[in-house]
Design a protein around this motif. Structure first.
Motif, PDB file in Angstrom:
ATOM      1  N   ASN A  78      58.392 -60.879 -55.954  1.00 19.15           N
ATOM      2  CA  ASN A  78      57.216 -61.233 -55.165  1.00 19.15           C
ATOM      3  C   ASN A  78      57.590 -61.479 -53.710  1.00 19.15           C
ATOM      4  O   ASN A  78      56.881 -61.059 -52.799  1.00 19.15           O
ATOM      5  CB  ASN A  78      56.561 -62.489 -55.749  1.00 19.15           C
ATOM      6  N   PHE A 123      51.505 -66.068 -56.372  1.00 20.45           N
ATOM      7  CA  PHE A 123      51.775 -65.293 -55.159  1.00 20.45           C
ATOM      8  C   PHE A 123      50.587 -64.428 -54.736  1.00 20.45           C
ATOM      9  O   PHE A 123      50.304 -64.303 -53.562  1.00 20.45           O
ATOM     10  CB  PHE A 123      53.000 -64.400 -55.365  1.00 20.45           C
ATOM     11  N   TYR A 144      56.399 -59.545 -50.439  1.00 22.28           N
ATOM     12  CA  TYR A 144      55.767 -60.316 -49.374  1.00 22.28           C
ATOM     13  C   TYR A 144      56.468 -60.045 -48.043  1.00 22.28           C
ATOM     14  O   TYR A 144      55.826 -59.777 -47.034  1.00 22.28           O
ATOM     15  CB  TYR A 144      55.865 -61.799 -49.739  1.00 22.28           C
TER      16      TYR A 144
END
Lengths: 512, 306
Positions: free
Chosen positions: A42, A361, A46
């Motif tokens: 994640n 997330f 990101y």
């Protein structure tokens, strides 16, 4: 006559397993690693978004480069085109996915006498770059473009399309070009496919997205453009079916051809039912990718399986276990049942951990998406979340196969260390095995290699994913003829053989 | 009394080595049966075959008429045992260990506390098995073996490693089980004294063969033949007379006495002949043969009686 059924034995196995602290210590370690893996993927997703250059930034940089070079060579058509195109796109805030990018690119190419692009760069009319690749890459300027009057007419038309933001006329122009042989496309069949695809945009009233990729190298897959992505997928699949071979000249297998046909039908179904595919950076896409952490569960299950019998022999408790009024096959089945329960529990926990972390997330956006796929020749629709769960279940099959291997080795040797070492060694070197079996023959597998357990443990390659929904994901297996059904069968045969051998040995052998 | 455990012509070999050679024996209800033999005689192998841990090469073992190979589950309903050490799950409490076994044997939950009480483990039953002393482990093993009220209990060296007080406790418990509860108890040991003090019937095994089976009395009295100690005068004449006439009966000669190995009906004849030759018998008594002597004799380890 037996007074007791196997349920009490199963209860006993559970008590023994779940009251053992090492069971939970190991599980916690593995699950911690799983959580870290999911968090890491994640974070990398990101950071990719955060550090990705905005298209405006990239355009400005390219524009500055072009202007810089025009300073030394003001006549260079390529840099003139770049400069004009990028200035226009920036000025009118036309993003890289906007079809107008293509039209503007076309317009300024005509204006600066550039007729095509290839891997060697931009080519001027009549210029020969590489004699060998002439047939492929040399695009003669269209008759129409040589005639200044017709060239001007075409440019005026393009300009009108751009300023009016009229994509339908742009598509119409493309169709006309194809029909009138503009652009010298050699193959009638491919031309027909292209025409069919352009007509599909008009028919479905779908705004196309830009096909020009050399201005911007972003990672975005905007959900708004999924429809034109599906049409592009249909186009690719149709062209593949038409050509019958990939870029290296290898013929597609029957399975691959079948997949292309299915891809077309699925994309059409998505368009007609308005069900967008899941994108790989969405919640569901990330949840799906987290199934790679099931590899860690293999280690967990191998250790559990290896200890299941070996620990009884090691501690001497096997005697107490066997002198109860139960036949050994019942005891074996109870232990196997526990193993199955443990693998489902650990899979479930991995699923829940991935679910929670990914939700933290990305949020739950798009959780109701549908998956459309072909199962035994029938198209089925099911909620994507359910599909991911089924995917996790299918991916447990290799885990169970490795556990069975650890189990049979530990029953035969009556020691867990040997069994764990051998199984994990095979697990970690399986890719190497596959490579060794395919490399010496120049990519073709040694006969029979595809029947080995190692060659069939990467089931995720067969399963449609968020990435494959946008096309371009082809799996690597030992042999192109292998299918999901084949691999599952091979795994099941291995599992049955391992367990049968273990069962036979456990039930017959003396406990000295 | 009912035959609880019957072994008929049992053979077992590991590879080419015959470990158990034509063993047959019967254990009756309420009997404390001692299985005596030196280390490596085949005691544990026999026990493992009775409990179904080892397969039987040929012959038949049945428990209350149920063949342990063909009717394993029914046979195991009536038997319990401890082989070698009372091995249990170290990380579980005594109670959990008993619970596992109780469930597997179909014993009710209340029975766990009952047997724990019976062996005096009720105070420590919730502690982890690994925290127990050897004596406690042995007692818990017995408790486990008692869970489902078996008709016969097989114990492999139950007093191994115990202190004298512990041995006494185990002995009393086993006596209670056999004589009061009517359970058949099969105990193996290589220690004679223990067998003599505890068992009703003793079976002596060596090199996989049964050498002698009998009650402790039978084995020690040796029924028809015995050892008799003569004190005669004059000693020199007596010795020469005996050496001339019955040299094969002499077992030992000292200044004080002569030991003879005689049948009961031979005593009178010998006495008459001694008196006819003017020898005075001023002492004659039968020497008690201990089980030890009998054991040494039977297993070939002794030279008391040839």
């Amino acid at each position: 006559m037996s007074l007791f059924n196997g349920a009490v034995l199963f209860k006993n196995e559970r008590l023994k397993m779940y009251k053992k602290s090492s069971t939970w210590v190991l599980m916690c370690i593995i699950l911690l690693l799983v959580a870290l893996m999911v968090i890491f993927s994640n974070l990398s997703q990101y950071s990719m978004k955060v550090y990705q250059e905005e298209w405006q930034e990239q355009y400005k940089r390219l524009l500055a480069d072009a202007k810089n070079q025009l300073g030394t060579n003001p006549e260079d058509p390529y840099n003139n085109k770049m400069s004009d195109t990028l200035s226009y796109l920036l000025e009118h805030d036309i993003n890289p996915y906007d079809w107008r990018t293509d039209a503007v690119d076309d317009y300024f190419s005509l204006k600066h006498n550039i007729y095509g692009q290839n891997s060697y760069g931009i080519r001027k009319p009549g210029e020969i770059i590489d004699q060998d690749f002439n047939d492929f890459y040399l695009e003669k300027p269209a008759e129409a473009d040589i005639d200044p009057a017709r060239l001007q007419e075409r440019m005026d038309k393009l300009w009108a399309i751009i300023t009016k933001n009229d994509w339908k006329s742009y598509i119409g122009m493309k169709i006309d070009d194809l029909k009138s042989d503009y652009g010298q496309s050699e193959n009638k069949g491919e031309r027909d496919v292209e025409i069919e695809i352009y007509e599909l945009y008009l028919e479905k009233n779908i705004v196309p997205i830009s096909e020009v990729t050399h201005y911007y190298s972003g990672f975005d897959q905007p959900e708004l453009m999924w429809k034109s992505k599906q049409i592009q997928l249909i186009r690719e699949s149709k062209l593949n079916l038409l050509q019958g071979e990939d870029q290296s000249g290898a013929m597609y297998t029957r399975t691959q051809l079948k997949n292309f046909e299915n891809d077309i039908k699925i994309a059409q179904e998505r368009l007609s039912t308005n069900s967008p595919p899941v994108t790989s950076d969405s919640f569901l896409g990330m949840l799906e990718q987290s199934d790679s952490s099931l590899g860690l569960i293999t280690i967990l299950m191998v250790v559990y399986s290896a200890n299941l019998f070996a620990s009884e022999y090691g501690s001497g408790t096997i005697k107490m276990l066997l002198i109860t009024p139960h036949k050994r096959n019942k005891i074996f089945r109870a232990k196997l049942g526990l193993l199955l329960e443990m693998s489902l529990i650990s899979m479930g926990i991995v699923f829940i951990i991935s679910f929670i972390i990914n939700a933290a997330f990305t949020g739950f956006k798009g959780i109701g998406a549908m998956q459309i796929l072909y199962v035994f020749g029938n198209m089925i629709r099911l909620p994507y979340l359910l599909y991911i769960f089924v995917r996790y279940l299918i991916l447990m099959l290799p885990v169970i196969a490795y556990s069975s291997l650890a189990l049979v080795l530990s029953v035969i040797t009556r020691k867990s260390a040997v069994s764990i070492t051998v199984t994990l060694l095979l697990l970690f070197t399986s890719d190497l095995f596959v490579m060794l079996m395919t490399l010496p023959n120049g990519g073709t597998a040694v006969p029979g290699a595809k029947f080995l357990i190692f060659a069939n443990t990467s089931l995720q390659y067969y399963l449609p994913s968020a990435q494959s929904a946008y096309g371009g994901m082809y799996y690597f297996t030992v042999d192109e003829t292998m299918t999901l059904g084949f691999s599952v069968t091979v795994l099941l045969v291995h599992i049955i053989c391992f367990l049968w051998t273990a069962h036979d040995d456990f039930c017959r052998r003396d406990v000295k | 009394m009912q035959d609880v455990l019957v072994l008929e012509n049992v053979y077992k070999s590991f590879g080419k080595r015959t470990i158990i050679d034509n063993v047959s024996l019967t254990v009756k209800e309420g009997e404390l049966f001692g299985f005596l033999g030196p280390n490596g005689a085949g005691k544990t192998t026999t026990i493992k075959m009775i409990l179904g841990l080892l397969s039987i090469d040929s012959g038949r073992i049945s428990i209350l008429g149920n063949d342990i190979e063909n009717d394993f589950e029914a046979a195991m309903q009536n038997i319990s045992g401890i082989v070698e050490n009372p091995d249990m799950y170290q990380y579980l409490s005594g109670y959990d260990n008993l619970r596992i076994h109780a469930r597997a044997c179909g014993a009710p939950k209340e029975r766990i506390d009952e047997v724990a009480h019976m062996v005096g483990m009720q105070m420590r039953i919730k502690d982890k098995f690994k925290s127990y002393s050897l004596g406690m482990k042995q007692r818990l093993g017995v408790a486990q073996a008692l869970l489902h009220n078996p008709k016969i209990m097989i114990l492999d060296e139950p007093t191994n490693g115990l202190d004298p007080a512990g041995i006494k406790e185990v002995r009393e418990l086993l006596r209670y089980l056999a004589h009061t509860q009517g359970m058949a108890v099969f105990v193996s040991s290589h220690i004679l004294q223990e067998m003599q003090q505890m068992c009703d019937t003793v079976c002596i095994i060596n090199n996989g063969k049964i050498l002698r089976v009998g009650t402790v009395d039978e084995l020690t009295k040796n029924s028809n033949a015995g050892l008799y100690r003569y004190k005669l005068r004059p000693m020199e004449n007596a010795l020469s007379f005996i050496q001339q006439n019955i040299p094969d009966k002499i077992v030992a000669v000292t200044d004080e006495y002569i030991d003879l190995h005689l049948n009961e009906d031979e005593i009178d004849t010998i006495n008459r002949r001694l008196m006819d030759n003017n020898l005075v018998i001023y002492g004659l008594n039968a020497v008690e043969i201990s089980l030890e002597q009998s054991y040494m004799e039977i297993t070939g380890g002794g030279n008391v009686i040839v």
